[in-house]
Design a protein around this motif. Structure first.
Motif, PDB file in Angstrom:
ATOM      1  N   UNK A  46     -10.327  13.380  -5.284  1.00  0.00           N
ATOM      2  CA  UNK A  46     -11.283  12.304  -5.008  1.00  0.00           C
ATOM      3  C   UNK A  46     -10.754  10.982  -5.565  1.00  0.00           C
ATOM      4  N   UNK A  47     -10.849   9.908  -4.781  1.00  0.00           N
ATOM      5  CA  UNK A  47     -10.413   8.597  -5.277  1.00  0.00           C
ATOM      6  C   UNK A  47     -11.495   7.953  -6.128  1.00  0.00           C
ATOM      7  N   UNK A  48     -11.069   7.062  -7.012  1.00  0.00           N
ATOM      8  CA  UNK A  48     -12.030   6.305  -7.799  1.00  0.00           C
ATOM      9  C   UNK A  48     -11.465   4.917  -8.086  1.00  0.00           C
ATOM     10  N   UNK A  49     -12.369   3.987  -8.234  1.00  0.00           N
ATOM     11  CA  UNK A  49     -12.031   2.601  -8.508  1.00  0.00           C
ATOM     12  C   UNK A  49     -11.976   2.388 -10.019  1.00  0.00           C
ATOM     13  N   UNK A  50     -11.014   1.587 -10.470  1.00  0.00           N
ATOM     14  CA  UNK A  50     -10.975   1.269 -11.901  1.00  0.00           C
ATOM     15  C   UNK A  50     -11.962   0.152 -12.240  1.00  0.00           C
ATOM     16  N   UNK A  51     -12.570  -0.454 -11.213  1.00  0.00           N
ATOM     17  CA  UNK A  51     -13.567  -1.501 -11.426  1.00  0.00           C
ATOM     18  C   UNK A  51     -14.610  -1.424 -10.305  1.00  0.00           C
ATOM     19  N   UNK A  52     -15.599  -0.505 -10.427  1.00  0.00           N
ATOM     20  CA  UNK A  52     -16.591  -0.339  -9.369  1.00  0.00           C
ATOM     21  C   UNK A  52     -17.457  -1.580  -9.121  1.00  0.00           C
ATOM     22  N   UNK A  53     -17.505  -2.503 -10.089  1.00  0.00           N
ATOM     23  CA  UNK A  53     -18.256  -3.746  -9.875  1.00  0.00           C
ATOM     24  C   UNK A  53     -17.532  -4.671  -8.901  1.00  0.00           C
ATOM     25  N   UNK A  54     -16.219  -4.511  -8.769  1.00  0.00           N
ATOM     26  CA  UNK A  54     -15.422  -5.328  -7.858  1.00  0.00           C
ATOM     27  C   UNK A  54     -15.244  -4.625  -6.514  1.00  0.00           C
ATOM     28  N   UNK A  55     -14.846  -3.365  -6.551  1.00  0.00           N
ATOM     29  CA  UNK A  55     -14.618  -2.606  -5.319  1.00  0.00           C
ATOM     30  C   UNK A  55     -15.048  -1.161  -5.551  1.00  0.00           C
ATOM     31  N   UNK A  56     -15.787  -0.628  -4.595  1.00  0.00           N
ATOM     32  CA  UNK A  56     -16.359   0.702  -4.714  1.00  0.00           C
ATOM     33  C   UNK A  56     -15.883   1.572  -3.558  1.00  0.00           C
ATOM     34  N   UNK A  57     -15.511   2.807  -3.845  1.00  0.00           N
ATOM     35  CA  UNK A  57     -15.187   3.775  -2.798  1.00  0.00           C
ATOM     36  C   UNK A  57     -16.511   4.196  -2.189  1.00  0.00           C
ATOM     37  N   UNK A  58     -16.748   3.821  -0.919  1.00  0.00           N
ATOM     38  CA  UNK A  58     -18.053   4.085  -0.298  1.00  0.00           C
ATOM     39  C   UNK A  58     -18.089   5.365   0.519  1.00  0.00           C
ATOM     40  N   UNK A  59     -16.920   5.827   0.997  1.00  0.00           N
ATOM     41  CA  UNK A  59     -16.917   7.095   1.727  1.00  0.00           C
ATOM     42  C   UNK A  59     -15.524   7.706   1.727  1.00  0.00           C
ATOM     43  N   UNK A  60     -15.490   9.034   1.762  1.00  0.00           N
ATOM     44  CA  UNK A  60     -14.241   9.781   1.873  1.00  0.00           C
ATOM     45  C   UNK A  60     -14.471  10.925   2.849  1.00  0.00           C
ATOM     46  N   UNK A  61     -13.442  11.303   3.568  1.00  0.00           N
ATOM     47  CA  UNK A  61     -13.517  12.432   4.489  1.00  0.00           C
ATOM     48  C   UNK A  61     -12.128  13.029   4.627  1.00  0.00           C
TER      49      UNK A  61
END
Length: 71
Positions: free
Chosen positions: A13-28
């Motif tokens: 699963x991917x994750x952002x190091x700064x969710x306030x700036x950029x968020x992973x919204x969907x994965x498939x």
């Protein structure tokens, strides 16, 4: 973004190091093992999206989000 299938198995699963700036919204994951990821940026700045752990990432995507004038 689309990541091709991995010989070692499925993508973590991917994750952002700064969710306030950029968020992973969907994965498939498709039937061939390829992964599709959507990232939504909320403001300007730099961010990394990492698959795997911080200490041993499988893949890292570095993004620079910039503002642009609307015409």
């Amino acid at each position: 973004m689309i990541l091709k299938p991995r010989a070692q198995g499925s993508w973590p699963q991917p994750r952002s190091n700064n969710p306030m700036l950029a968020l992973v919204t969907s994965t498939a994951t498709d039937s061939n093992g390829g992964a599709r990821v959507t990232v939504r940026a909320a403001r300007t700045g730099s961010v990394s999206i990492t698959w795997g752990t911080q200490s041993a990432p499988v893949f890292t995507l570095r993004l620079s989000v910039a503002a642009y004038p609307v015409q």
